[in-house]
Design a protein around this motif. Sequence first.
Motif, mmCIF file in Angstrom:
data_model
loop_
_atom_site.group_PDB
_atom_site.id
_atom_site.type_symbol
_atom_site.label_atom_id
_atom_site.label_comp_id
_atom_site.label_asym_id
_atom_site.label_seq_id
_atom_site.Cartn_x
_atom_site.Cartn_y
_atom_site.Cartn_z
ATOM 1 N N GLU A 14 0.834 -1.208 0.000
ATOM 2 C CA GLU A 14 0.000 0.000 0.000
ATOM 3 C C GLU A 14 0.864 1.251 0.000
ATOM 4 O O GLU A 14 0.485 2.270 -0.548
ATOM 5 N N HIS A 15 2.025 1.170 0.639
ATOM 6 C CA HIS A 15 2.940 2.304 0.724
ATOM 7 C C HIS A 15 4.226 1.962 -0.024
ATOM 8 O O HIS A 15 4.580 0.808 -0.184
ATOM 9 N N GLU A 16 4.926 3.000 -0.427
ATOM 10 C CA GLU A 16 6.172 2.817 -1.160
ATOM 11 C C GLU A 16 7.240 2.207 -0.256
ATOM 12 O O GLU A 16 7.508 2.709 0.825
ATOM 13 N N HIS A 17 7.828 1.105 -0.702
ATOM 14 C CA HIS A 17 8.927 0.467 0.020
ATOM 15 C C HIS A 17 10.200 0.638 -0.791
ATOM 16 O O HIS A 17 10.336 0.065 -1.870
ATOM 17 N N ARG A 18 11.108 1.445 -0.277
ATOM 18 C CA ARG A 18 12.370 1.728 -0.964
ATOM 19 C C ARG A 18 13.360 0.608 -0.694
ATOM 20 O O ARG A 18 13.366 0.000 0.378
ATOM 21 N N ALA A 19 14.198 0.342 -1.686
ATOM 22 C CA ALA A 19 15.248 -0.660 -1.570
ATOM 23 C C ALA A 19 16.407 -0.204 -2.451
ATOM 24 O O ALA A 19 16.339 0.852 -3.088
ATOM 25 N N THR A 20 17.454 -1.005 -2.507
ATOM 26 C CA THR A 20 18.624 -0.683 -3.319
ATOM 27 C C THR A 20 19.087 -1.929 -4.047
ATOM 28 O O THR A 20 19.127 -3.015 -3.459
ATOM 29 N N LEU A 21 19.432 -1.768 -5.321
ATOM 30 C CA LEU A 21 20.087 -2.835 -6.068
ATOM 31 C C LEU A 21 21.582 -2.565 -6.017
ATOM 32 O O LEU A 21 22.022 -1.425 -6.180
ATOM 33 N N LEU A 22 22.355 -3.603 -5.790
ATOM 34 C CA LEU A 22 23.810 -3.491 -5.692
ATOM 35 C C LEU A 22 24.441 -4.523 -6.609
ATOM 36 O O LEU A 22 24.088 -5.708 -6.544
ATOM 37 N N GLY A 23 25.354 -4.089 -7.451
ATOM 38 C CA GLY A 23 26.057 -5.016 -8.340
ATOM 39 C C GLY A 23 26.758 -6.093 -7.539
ATOM 40 O O GLY A 23 27.270 -5.831 -6.448
ATOM 41 N N VAL A 33 12.103 0.912 -5.990
ATOM 42 C CA VAL A 33 10.882 0.776 -5.207
ATOM 43 C C VAL A 33 10.339 -0.626 -5.455
ATOM 44 O O VAL A 33 10.241 -1.073 -6.603
ATOM 45 N N LEU A 34 10.007 -1.332 -4.377
ATOM 46 C CA LEU A 34 9.372 -2.646 -4.500
ATOM 47 C C LEU A 34 7.917 -2.445 -4.895
ATOM 48 O O LEU A 34 7.164 -1.774 -4.190
ATOM 49 N N ILE A 35 7.539 -2.995 -6.032
ATOM 50 C CA ILE A 35 6.141 -2.934 -6.471
ATOM 51 C C ILE A 35 5.380 -4.104 -5.866
ATOM 52 O O ILE A 35 4.313 -3.948 -5.302
ATOM 53 N N ASP A 36 5.945 -5.290 -6.031
ATOM 54 C CA ASP A 36 5.391 -6.472 -5.370
ATOM 55 C C ASP A 36 6.506 -7.477 -5.167
ATOM 56 O O ASP A 36 7.577 -7.379 -5.761
ATOM 57 N N VAL A 37 6.257 -8.451 -4.297
ATOM 58 C CA VAL A 37 7.279 -9.430 -3.949
ATOM 59 C C VAL A 37 6.607 -10.760 -3.641
ATOM 60 O O VAL A 37 5.450 -10.801 -3.214
ATOM 61 N N SER A 38 7.325 -11.840 -3.893
ATOM 62 C CA SER A 38 6.860 -13.178 -3.535
ATOM 63 C C SER A 38 8.032 -13.934 -2.931
ATOM 64 O O SER A 38 9.128 -13.397 -2.793
ATOM 65 N N GLU A 39 7.813 -15.175 -2.634
ATOM 66 C CA GLU A 39 8.879 -16.017 -2.104
ATOM 67 C C GLU A 39 9.988 -16.218 -3.132
ATOM 68 O O GLU A 39 11.152 -16.389 -2.794
#
Length: 108
Positions: A14-23, A33-39
């Motif tokens: 429901e709310h924006e969840h910020r994250a970071t991609l790292l090489g 921003v995580l739009i959706d996530v699963s296992e």
Amino acid sequence: MNRDRRKAKRVQFEHEHRATLLGSDGTWWRDCVLIDVSETGARLRIDGSTDVLRSRLFFLLLSKTGLAFRRCELVRLNGQEVGVQFVTRRTIRARSTLRVAYPTLASD
């Protein structure tokens, strides 16, 4: 009719969840921003250039300290939206089996 063929149930936020991609080599990073996530994977919106994602393997840092993270492989890139599969022992084993059975199909 549900057209979603994914085996793992997705969770949308429901709310924006910020994250970071790292090489995987640590030479680049991108905010996202995580739009959706699963296992098994996630859908992300990338801030900035997606050119660095051509490396295909990277880490998704879920916390500012880096203590919560997932190793990822690029599955889909559509503009700023990215689909990733979490790399686990199971996915590595499946990829190895595919390379043995179909060496020309599994080569990158």
